[in-house]
Design a protein around this motif. Structure first.
Motif, PDB file in Angstrom:
ATOM      1  N   LEU A 181       0.876  -1.170   0.000  1.00 20.32           N
ATOM      2  CA  LEU A 181       0.000   0.000   0.000  1.00 20.32           C
ATOM      3  C   LEU A 181       0.913   1.219   0.000  1.00 20.32           C
ATOM      4  CD1 LEU A 181      -3.070   0.345   0.063  1.00 20.32           C
ATOM      5  CD2 LEU A 181      -2.931   0.506   2.540  1.00 20.32           C
ATOM      6  N   TYR A 182       0.761   2.076  -0.990  1.00 24.20           N
ATOM      7  CA  TYR A 182       1.627   3.234  -1.134  1.00 24.20           C
ATOM      8  C   TYR A 182       0.893   4.480  -0.637  1.00 24.20           C
ATOM      9  CZ  TYR A 182       5.132   0.656  -3.762  1.00 24.20           C
ATOM     10  OH  TYR A 182       6.119  -0.227  -4.121  1.00 24.20           O
ATOM     11  N   TYR A 183       1.594   5.243   0.205  1.00 22.27           N
ATOM     12  CA  TYR A 183       1.044   6.452   0.799  1.00 22.27           C
ATOM     13  C   TYR A 183       1.889   7.657   0.413  1.00 22.27           C
ATOM     14  CZ  TYR A 183      -1.257   3.238   4.108  1.00 22.27           C
ATOM     15  OH  TYR A 183      -2.002   2.243   4.702  1.00 22.27           O
ATOM     16  N   CYS A 184       1.241   8.792   0.216  1.00 18.72           N
ATOM     17  CA  CYS A 184       1.981  10.025   0.065  1.00 18.72           C
ATOM     18  C   CYS A 184       1.908  10.794   1.375  1.00 18.72           C
ATOM     19  CB  CYS A 184       1.477  10.870  -1.092  1.00 18.72           C
ATOM     20  SG  CYS A 184      -0.288  11.270  -1.058  1.00 18.72           S
ATOM     21  N   LYS A 185       2.967  11.498   1.650  1.00 22.79           N
ATOM     22  CA  LYS A 185       3.032  12.361   2.829  1.00 22.79           C
ATOM     23  C   LYS A 185       3.676  13.680   2.430  1.00 22.79           C
ATOM     24  CE  LYS A 185       6.200  12.464   6.099  1.00 22.79           C
ATOM     25  NZ  LYS A 185       7.063  12.128   7.264  1.00 22.79           N
ATOM     26  N   PHE A 186       2.929  14.745   2.632  1.00 25.40           N
ATOM     27  CA  PHE A 186       3.475  16.072   2.362  1.00 25.40           C
ATOM     28  C   PHE A 186       3.845  16.716   3.694  1.00 25.40           C
ATOM     29  CE2 PHE A 186       1.372  17.175  -1.999  1.00 25.40           C
ATOM     30  CZ  PHE A 186       1.859  15.990  -2.513  1.00 25.40           C
ATOM     31  N   VAL A 187       4.988  17.349   3.720  1.00 23.39           N
ATOM     32  CA  VAL A 187       5.433  18.076   4.895  1.00 23.39           C
ATOM     33  C   VAL A 187       5.281  19.563   4.618  1.00 23.39           C
ATOM     34  CG1 VAL A 187       7.332  18.514   6.471  1.00 23.39           C
ATOM     35  CG2 VAL A 187       7.053  16.245   5.454  1.00 23.39           C
ATOM     36  N   TYR A 188       4.583  20.232   5.511  1.00 27.38           N
ATOM     37  CA  TYR A 188       4.354  21.668   5.381  1.00 27.38           C
ATOM     38  C   TYR A 188       5.180  22.398   6.423  1.00 27.38           C
ATOM     39  CZ  TYR A 188       0.296  21.113   2.309  1.00 27.38           C
ATOM     40  OH  TYR A 188      -0.533  20.842   1.263  1.00 27.38           O
ATOM     41  N   SER A 189       5.773  23.494   6.039  1.00 24.91           N
ATOM     42  CA  SER A 189       6.496  24.316   7.000  1.00 24.91           C
ATOM     43  C   SER A 189       5.541  25.348   7.598  1.00 24.91           C
ATOM     44  CB  SER A 189       7.676  25.018   6.326  1.00 24.91           C
ATOM     45  OG  SER A 189       7.226  25.818   5.249  1.00 24.91           O
ATOM     46  N   ARG A 190       5.723  25.619   8.885  1.00 30.69           N
ATOM     47  CA  ARG A 190       4.920  26.640   9.556  1.00 30.69           C
ATOM     48  C   ARG A 190       5.618  27.987   9.457  1.00 30.69           C
ATOM     49  NH1 ARG A 190       4.407  23.318  15.192  1.00 30.69           N
ATOM     50  NH2 ARG A 190       3.389  21.444  14.380  1.00 30.69           N
TER      51      ARG A 190
END
Length: 120
Positions: free
Chosen positions: A92-101
């Motif tokens: 199962l492939y997941y995407c994860k985006f990292v956002y800067s504050r």
């Protein structure tokens, strides 16, 4: 922020698939876009990542040379082109985006998984 991942499917060994992950909602502070995968009975593992600015990439060693990550900033979308697929890529492939504050720190957002099955 919502992430929508799609593109998984059933493919024979040696085949090709393209995964996509599109972000909606706030996208102005995306820092890095990642793909992870989780095979049955195993822990989730990092597959590949690309920075929003500059497009710097990284890959897990077993996919390097076979997978290519890219992004379209205008579409807020990350792609994972997977070639020469092997049965062990089944997961199962997941995407994860990292956002800067704006005031420092980061937030992670995950998409739902998309299933990749590679038959031998």
């Amino acid at each position: 922020v919502q992430l929508q991942a799609f593109g998984g499917g059933l493919v024979q060994a040696g085949g090709f698939l393209r995964l996509s992950c599109a972000a909606s909602g706030s996208t102005s502070s995306i820092y890095v876009m990642n793909w992870f995968r989780q095979a049955p009975g195993k822990e989730r593992e990092f597959v590949s990542g690309i920075t929003w600015r500059g497009g710097f990439t990284s890959y897990e060693s077993t996919v390097k040379g076979r997978f290519t990550i890219s992004r379209d900033n205008a579409k807020n979308t990350a792609y994972l082109d997977m070639t020469s697929l092997k049965p062990e890529d089944t997961a199962l492939y997941y995407c994860k985006f990292v956002y800067s504050r704006f005031n420092g720190g980061y937030d992670d957002y995950w998409g739902q998984g998309t299933l990749v099955t590679v038959s031998s």
